[in-house]
Design a protein around this motif. Structure first.
Motif, mmCIF file in Angstrom:
data_model
loop_
_atom_site.group_PDB
_atom_site.id
_atom_site.type_symbol
_atom_site.label_atom_id
_atom_site.label_comp_id
_atom_site.label_asym_id
_atom_site.label_seq_id
_atom_site.Cartn_x
_atom_site.Cartn_y
_atom_site.Cartn_z
ATOM 1 N N LEU A 76 -24.794 -45.044 15.067
ATOM 2 C CA LEU A 76 -23.440 -44.890 14.531
ATOM 3 C C LEU A 76 -22.430 -44.563 15.627
ATOM 4 C CD1 LEU A 76 -24.118 -42.921 11.215
ATOM 5 C CD2 LEU A 76 -23.524 -45.341 11.477
ATOM 6 N N ARG A 77 -22.864 -43.778 16.590
ATOM 7 C CA ARG A 77 -21.962 -43.461 17.709
ATOM 8 C C ARG A 77 -21.569 -44.750 18.445
ATOM 9 N NH1 ARG A 77 -24.727 -39.416 20.140
ATOM 10 N NH2 ARG A 77 -23.501 -37.790 19.121
ATOM 11 N N SER A 78 -22.529 -45.640 18.603
ATOM 12 C CA SER A 78 -22.254 -46.924 19.253
ATOM 13 C C SER A 78 -21.266 -47.756 18.436
ATOM 14 C CB SER A 78 -23.563 -47.703 19.450
ATOM 15 O OG SER A 78 -23.318 -48.985 19.954
ATOM 16 N N PHE A 79 -21.428 -47.733 17.110
ATOM 17 C CA PHE A 79 -20.533 -48.496 16.226
ATOM 18 C C PHE A 79 -19.090 -47.996 16.347
ATOM 19 C CE2 PHE A 79 -18.558 -48.480 11.888
ATOM 20 C CZ PHE A 79 -18.258 -49.842 11.826
ATOM 21 N N PHE A 80 -18.914 -46.686 16.320
ATOM 22 C CA PHE A 80 -17.555 -46.145 16.397
ATOM 23 C C PHE A 80 -16.971 -46.264 17.808
ATOM 24 C CE2 PHE A 80 -18.979 -44.075 12.439
ATOM 25 C CZ PHE A 80 -17.928 -44.462 11.615
ATOM 26 N N ASP A 81 -17.839 -46.267 18.820
ATOM 27 C CA ASP A 81 -17.362 -46.551 20.181
ATOM 28 C C ASP A 81 -16.790 -47.966 20.248
ATOM 29 O OD1 ASP A 81 -17.861 -44.122 21.375
ATOM 30 O OD2 ASP A 81 -19.836 -44.694 22.158
ATOM 31 N N GLU A 118 -21.530 -60.242 23.349
ATOM 32 C CA GLU A 118 -21.134 -59.500 24.547
ATOM 33 C C GLU A 118 -22.260 -58.650 25.127
ATOM 34 O OE1 GLU A 118 -17.303 -57.799 24.877
ATOM 35 O OE2 GLU A 118 -16.490 -58.901 23.164
ATOM 36 N N ARG A 119 -23.101 -58.088 24.245
ATOM 37 C CA ARG A 119 -24.187 -57.262 24.764
ATOM 38 C C ARG A 119 -25.507 -58.009 24.839
ATOM 39 N NH1 ARG A 119 -24.455 -51.365 22.278
ATOM 40 N NH2 ARG A 119 -26.292 -51.474 23.619
ATOM 41 N N GLY A 120 -25.581 -59.184 24.212
ATOM 42 C CA GLY A 120 -26.770 -60.014 24.306
ATOM 43 C C GLY A 120 -28.010 -59.413 23.692
ATOM 44 N N LEU A 121 -27.844 -58.622 22.627
ATOM 45 C CA LEU A 121 -28.996 -57.978 21.995
ATOM 46 C C LEU A 121 -29.771 -58.966 21.130
ATOM 47 C CD1 LEU A 121 -27.658 -54.467 20.920
ATOM 48 C CD2 LEU A 121 -28.637 -55.194 23.097
ATOM 49 N N SER A 122 -31.051 -58.660 20.926
ATOM 50 C CA SER A 122 -31.898 -59.495 20.088
ATOM 51 C C SER A 122 -31.567 -59.284 18.614
ATOM 52 C CB SER A 122 -33.370 -59.137 20.321
ATOM 53 O OG SER A 122 -33.646 -57.826 19.843
ATOM 54 N N MET A 130 -8.772 -52.331 8.014
ATOM 55 C CA MET A 130 -10.090 -52.934 8.242
ATOM 56 C C MET A 130 -11.102 -52.303 7.301
ATOM 57 S SD MET A 130 -12.484 -52.929 11.667
ATOM 58 C CE MET A 130 -12.064 -54.529 12.288
ATOM 59 N N ASN A 131 -11.865 -53.143 6.549
ATOM 60 C CA ASN A 131 -12.896 -52.611 5.661
ATOM 61 C C ASN A 131 -14.258 -52.619 6.364
ATOM 62 O OD1 ASN A 131 -13.969 -55.264 5.497
ATOM 63 N ND2 ASN A 131 -12.654 -55.737 3.747
ATOM 64 N N TRP A 132 -15.254 -52.067 5.669
ATOM 65 C CA TRP A 132 -16.571 -51.925 6.283
ATOM 66 C C TRP A 132 -17.230 -53.280 6.567
ATOM 67 C CZ3 TRP A 132 -18.394 -47.584 8.311
ATOM 68 C CH2 TRP A 132 -17.811 -46.374 7.920
ATOM 69 N N GLU A 133 -17.068 -54.227 5.656
ATOM 70 C CA GLU A 133 -17.701 -55.539 5.842
ATOM 71 C C GLU A 133 -17.159 -56.232 7.086
ATOM 72 O OE1 GLU A 133 -18.527 -59.724 3.409
ATOM 73 O OE2 GLU A 133 -17.240 -58.170 2.551
ATOM 74 N N GLN A 134 -15.849 -56.215 7.218
ATOM 75 C CA GLN A 134 -15.240 -56.855 8.382
ATOM 76 C C GLN A 134 -15.660 -56.150 9.677
ATOM 77 O OE1 GLN A 134 -10.946 -56.901 8.307
ATOM 78 N NE2 GLN A 134 -10.780 -57.678 10.403
ATOM 79 N N ALA A 135 -15.629 -54.825 9.653
ATOM 80 C CA ALA A 135 -15.990 -54.055 10.850
ATOM 81 C C ALA A 135 -17.439 -54.305 11.241
ATOM 82 C CB ALA A 135 -15.760 -52.569 10.599
ATOM 83 N N THR A 136 -18.317 -54.341 10.234
ATOM 84 C CA THR A 136 -19.738 -54.547 10.512
ATOM 85 C C THR A 136 -19.994 -55.940 11.063
ATOM 86 O OG1 THR A 136 -20.310 -53.007 8.731
ATOM 87 C CG2 THR A 136 -22.051 -54.466 9.515
ATOM 88 N N ASN A 137 -19.383 -56.949 10.468
ATOM 89 C CA ASN A 137 -19.578 -58.326 10.945
ATOM 90 C C ASN A 137 -19.062 -58.502 12.374
ATOM 91 O OD1 ASN A 137 -20.776 -59.149 8.555
ATOM 92 N ND2 ASN A 137 -18.866 -59.854 7.641
ATOM 93 N N TYR A 179 -18.761 -56.175 14.585
ATOM 94 C CA TYR A 179 -19.639 -55.389 15.464
ATOM 95 C C TYR A 179 -20.917 -56.162 15.781
ATOM 96 C CZ TYR A 179 -22.574 -51.430 16.955
ATOM 97 O OH TYR A 179 -23.400 -50.586 17.639
ATOM 98 N N LYS A 180 -21.483 -56.827 14.777
ATOM 99 C CA LYS A 180 -22.711 -57.598 14.998
ATOM 100 C C LYS A 180 -22.466 -58.763 15.956
ATOM 101 C CE LYS A 180 -23.892 -58.021 10.567
ATOM 102 N NZ LYS A 180 -24.717 -58.321 9.357
ATOM 103 N N LEU A 181 -21.308 -59.396 15.845
ATOM 104 C CA LEU A 181 -20.957 -60.466 16.780
ATOM 105 C C LEU A 181 -20.817 -59.916 18.203
ATOM 106 C CD1 LEU A 181 -18.344 -62.606 14.790
ATOM 107 C CD2 LEU A 181 -20.615 -63.327 15.573
ATOM 108 N N TYR A 182 -20.231 -58.741 18.309
ATOM 109 C CA TYR A 182 -20.091 -58.088 19.614
ATOM 110 C C TYR A 182 -21.464 -57.802 20.226
ATOM 111 C CZ TYR A 182 -19.695 -53.950 22.628
ATOM 112 O OH TYR A 182 -19.832 -53.042 23.650
ATOM 113 N N LEU A 183 -22.372 -57.275 19.406
ATOM 114 C CA LEU A 183 -23.718 -56.969 19.902
ATOM 115 C C LEU A 183 -24.451 -58.228 20.354
ATOM 116 C CD1 LEU A 183 -24.919 -54.355 17.237
ATOM 117 C CD2 LEU A 183 -24.125 -53.897 19.572
ATOM 118 N N GLN A 184 -24.233 -59.308 19.607
ATOM 119 C CA GLN A 184 -24.912 -60.562 19.924
ATOM 120 C C GLN A 184 -24.318 -61.257 21.152
ATOM 121 O OE1 GLN A 184 -24.667 -63.470 16.813
ATOM 122 N NE2 GLN A 184 -25.735 -65.047 17.974
#
Length: 298
Positions: A79-84, A17-21, A1-8, A10-15
């Motif tokens: 960052l801790r949240s990202f790696f979690d 599953e966590r319902g963040l703005s 897994m590269n950084w771009e894939q992981a970041t994308n 993660y952003k979908l997860y935040l949007q």
């Protein structure tokens, strides 16, 4: 897994599953971008799955030279949240930030305004145009009801129960609460609705919104900030203020006049009393008065 894939991902997860703005998601993304910039600058080639603690420590050491402890703490938390998340998705076993200490920071409390300063702000409003009357009741409600700016701009006509002396507020987490409203503020609000707002044709999607601009759309957060900033400049107020300053003043003045902290917690819509304690700073003179008044050894 590269950084771009992981970041994308993660952003979908935040949007989803966590319902963040969007703003919150952007903030988390910027924390990752800072780490990626550090890796690039130092020619460190490592995946998000393989990155180790010592690299994160080097990164934090570098950013600590340029930013405040508060900003460092926010980035570490992000960052801790990202790696979690990567652990949750079974990409990693350990979080490289688990043993990294967050910088100690003091509680940063916003300025409060005295009743005199609030009256000065209101008296500085130009009431010769309809927007002036609107701005007056906006400041009154931010202070008299302790509302968040997001709660104010989304307040609807159907949320008003003025005969009973309450308004219904949609707060964080889409939770409603009922907040009492002072009869003086009720009079101002009724005047605005019946004599000012009814002269504006609202957009269809904003027909129930109370506070509208001259084009019939709901106000933005930025507009409320601008109004307060201009009034503060007008009265030569040296404090840095925003809508939250009025909310904080509301809570502080209630406490200083003897209101129970638990009641203030309910009025502000805080889930935890700890949050209320952070917002409401207790000065030593007030604590001394409480002890002298209520302790049996007075």
């Amino acid at each position: 897994m590269n950084w771009e894939q992981a970041t994308n991902d993660y952003k979908l997860y935040l949007q989803i599953e966590r319902g963040l703005s969007k703003n919150s998601i952007d903030s988390y993304s910027r924390d990752i971008d800072k780490l990626l910039f550090f890796l690039e600058e130092n020619n460190i080639s490592v995946t998000p799955v393989a990155i180790q603690k010592y690299i994160i420590q080097q990164f934090i050491y570098e950013i600590a030279k340029e930013i405040s402890p508060r900003s460092q703490a926010r980035i570490i938390s992000g960052l801790r949240s990202f790696f979690d998340y990567l652990i949750f998705e079974d990409y990693r076993v350990q979080n490289p930030l688990d043993l990294i200490e967050t910088p100690k920071i003091g509680r940063k409390l916003p300025d409060t305004l005295s009743k005199f300063e609030i009256d000065q702000l209101i008296n500085a409003i130009d009431l010769s145009h309809p927007q002036g009357e609107r701005n007056k009741i906006i400041i009154e409600m931010l202070y008299a009801c302790g509302l968040r700016v997001s709660e104010l701009i989304n307040l609807q006509l159907s949320d008003l129960f003025l005969d009973e002396g309450y308004i219904r507020v949609l707060g964080k987490g889409d939770k409603f609460r009922f907040v009492p409203i002072h009869y003086t503020t009720i009079n101002f609000l009724n005047y605005y609705i019946n004599s000012i707002r009814n002269l504006v044709k609202p957009y269809k999607e904003d027909e129930d919104i109370i506070f509208l601009n001259r084009r019939g759309k709901r106000l933005t957060r930025q507009m409320i900030f601008i109004v307060l900033k201009e009034l503060a400049t007008k009265i030569n107020l040296k404090k840095k203020i925003g809508p939250h300053t009025l909310r904080h003043s509301f809570a502080t003045h209630l406490l200083q006049n003897g209101a129970d902290l638990r009641i203030i917690q309910q009025l502000l819509g805080h889930e935890s009393i700890t949050t209320t304690e952070i917002y409401v700073h207790l000065d030593k003179s007030y604590l001394q008065e409480v002890v002298e008044k209520y302790h049996p050894r007075k």
